[in-house]
Design a protein around this motif. Structure first.
Motif, short mmCIF file in Angstrom:
data_model
loop_
_atom_site.label_atom_id
_atom_site.label_comp_id
_atom_site.label_asym_id
_atom_site.label_seq_id
_atom_site.Cartn_x
_atom_site.Cartn_y
_atom_site.Cartn_z
N ALA A 1 -43.68 -4.09 -28.13
CA ALA A 1 -44.96 -3.42 -28.41
C ALA A 1 -45.73 -3.14 -27.12
N VAL A 2 -45.75 -4.10 -26.22
CA VAL A 2 -46.46 -3.90 -24.95
C VAL A 2 -45.77 -2.82 -24.12
N ALA A 3 -44.44 -2.87 -24.05
CA ALA A 3 -43.70 -1.87 -23.28
C ALA A 3 -43.92 -0.47 -23.82
N GLU A 4 -43.93 -0.33 -25.15
CA GLU A 4 -44.14 0.99 -25.75
C GLU A 4 -45.55 1.50 -25.49
N GLU B 1 -51.31 -2.17 -31.36
CA GLU B 1 -51.84 -2.67 -32.64
C GLU B 1 -51.77 -4.20 -32.65
N VAL B 2 -52.95 -4.84 -32.80
CA VAL B 2 -53.02 -6.30 -32.75
C VAL B 2 -53.80 -6.81 -33.96
N SER B 3 -53.23 -7.78 -34.63
CA SER B 3 -53.87 -8.38 -35.80
C SER B 3 -54.56 -9.68 -35.42
N LEU B 4 -55.88 -9.74 -35.62
CA LEU B 4 -56.66 -10.94 -35.36
C LEU B 4 -56.73 -11.79 -36.62
N ASN B 5 -56.87 -13.10 -36.44
CA ASN B 5 -57.01 -13.98 -37.61
C ASN B 5 -57.92 -15.15 -37.27
N GLY B 6 -58.15 -15.99 -38.26
CA GLY B 6 -58.99 -17.17 -38.05
C GLY B 6 -60.47 -16.86 -38.23
N GLY B 7 -61.29 -17.81 -37.80
CA GLY B 7 -62.73 -17.67 -37.92
C GLY B 7 -63.28 -16.73 -36.86
N LEU C 1 -49.28 -6.51 -34.49
CA LEU C 1 -48.72 -7.68 -33.82
C LEU C 1 -49.69 -8.86 -33.93
N PRO C 2 -49.24 -10.02 -34.40
CA PRO C 2 -50.14 -11.18 -34.47
C PRO C 2 -50.70 -11.52 -33.10
N VAL C 3 -51.98 -11.81 -33.04
CA VAL C 3 -52.65 -12.02 -31.76
C VAL C 3 -52.02 -13.16 -30.97
N MET C 4 -51.53 -14.21 -31.65
CA MET C 4 -50.94 -15.33 -30.92
C MET C 4 -49.65 -14.92 -30.22
N ALA C 5 -48.92 -13.96 -30.81
CA ALA C 5 -47.70 -13.47 -30.15
C ALA C 5 -48.05 -12.72 -28.87
N LEU C 6 -49.11 -11.90 -28.92
CA LEU C 6 -49.53 -11.18 -27.72
C LEU C 6 -50.07 -12.14 -26.66
#
Length: 305
Positions: A52-55, A64-70, A122-127
């Motif tokens: 994803a970063v390379a592209e 595209e990054v998916s945030l989660n949590g509080g 992409l899940p934020v923790m993966a990034l």
């Protein structure tokens, strides 16, 4: 106890994956070690992050990054992602829930490269794991208020954590009402102050605070821009909650009280080169579940400052 937890983690076949993850976090917290998230990210997600970063870099397309949590988790992640994206010329498309998007939309309006949408990407923790593997993690202020006008006689405080995803953690971070009202009475007896309390107290507790002149404010009635406006005019005291992360995002001084076994993320957050280390002064509790000594020490500092 440490040896027992380590042995349980090794016997992964007898536990659900979520339980193993929680034990890993708790062990890091107990031993005051860095956050173990990166070691728990599946290899497939790391590969997806690499692609994803390379592209995004090659095509110039939004990442595209998916945030989660509080909301505190969102603010912490943005303190990494925004400076990193700006440094590399990457446009971020942030995906989060509708309620989180409503809280964030106004504070992100000065960042035209950021978009908000429904949960996806992409899940934020993966990034974060990819960034950590390729560069030093730096947390930087990204939410700059128009002007900072600290009023020495106005205090903004938060003593209770919501902790919808981890009630035990919220309990460990929060303080009992009996100690806080005593703290306020002693503080107010020294000089007239305006105190605004953001904590989610019970109605009868808020009524008692009102009697001694403490204002209760529900931050859920507004968004982060409204809360930032309160912050920039106040001295800030908070436990480990969204208010602490907001101050770091603003580059704003605050005193943060942490429990004995604080969230393992603070090992990384409070490094001197990070916004958390530069702007937040930590007071660490030394007796599990008993905040009296910490509050007495803080009161002494405030009365003599």
């Amino acid at each position: 106890m440490v040896a027992t937890i380590e042995a349980l983690i090794q016997r992964q076949g007898h536990f659900e994956a979520q339980a193993i993850t929680q034990l890993s976090f708790r062990l890091a917290r107990l031993q005051d070690l860095p956050n173990p998230y990166n070691s728990l990210i599946p290899a497939s997600l790391k590969t997806n992050a690499e692609r994803a970063v390379a592209e995004s870099l090659w095509r110039g397309s939004p990442l595209e990054v998916s945030l989660n949590g509080g909301i505190g988790d969102h603010l912490e992640a943005l303190a990494i992602l925004i400076p990193w994206a700006q440094l590399h010329g990457i446009n971020l498309a942030l995906h989060t829930s509708k309620s989180r998007g409503q809280q964030l939309s106004r504070v992100l309006q000065d960042h035209p490269s950021l978009e908000l949408g429904a949960p996806a990407g992409l899940p934020v923790m993966a990034l974060r794991g990819w960034i950590r593997d390729h560069a030093e993690i730096n947390y930087s202020p990204w939410l700059k208020p128009e002007a900072i006008e600290i009023q020495p006689q106005q205090w903004l405080c938060c003593w209770r954590a919501a902790g919808a995803g981890d009630r035990f953690s919220a309990h460990c971070r929060s303080m009992p009402f009996s100690l806080i009202i005593k703290f306020y009475r002693q503080l107010l007896s020294n000089s007239p102050l305006t105190i605004i309390d953001l904590s989610d107290w019970q109605p009868w507790e808020k009524a008692q605070l009102s009697v001694i002149g403490v204002q209760s404010h529900d931050p859920s009635k507004g968004d982060l821009a409204d809360l930032a406006e309160l912050v920039r005019n106040s001295q800030v005291i908070s436990i480990d909650t969204a208010l602490a992360h907001l101050c770091a995002a603003m580059g704003y001084p605050a005193t943060i009280l942490l429990p004995v076994f604080a969230d393992e993320r603070w090992v990384e957050l409070h490094k001197p080169n990070n916004s958390y280390g530069r702007w937040l002064r930590l007071e660490r509790n030394i007796h599990f579940g008993d905040w009296r000594l910490s509050l007495d020490r803080l009161l002494g500092i405030l009365l003599n400052s």
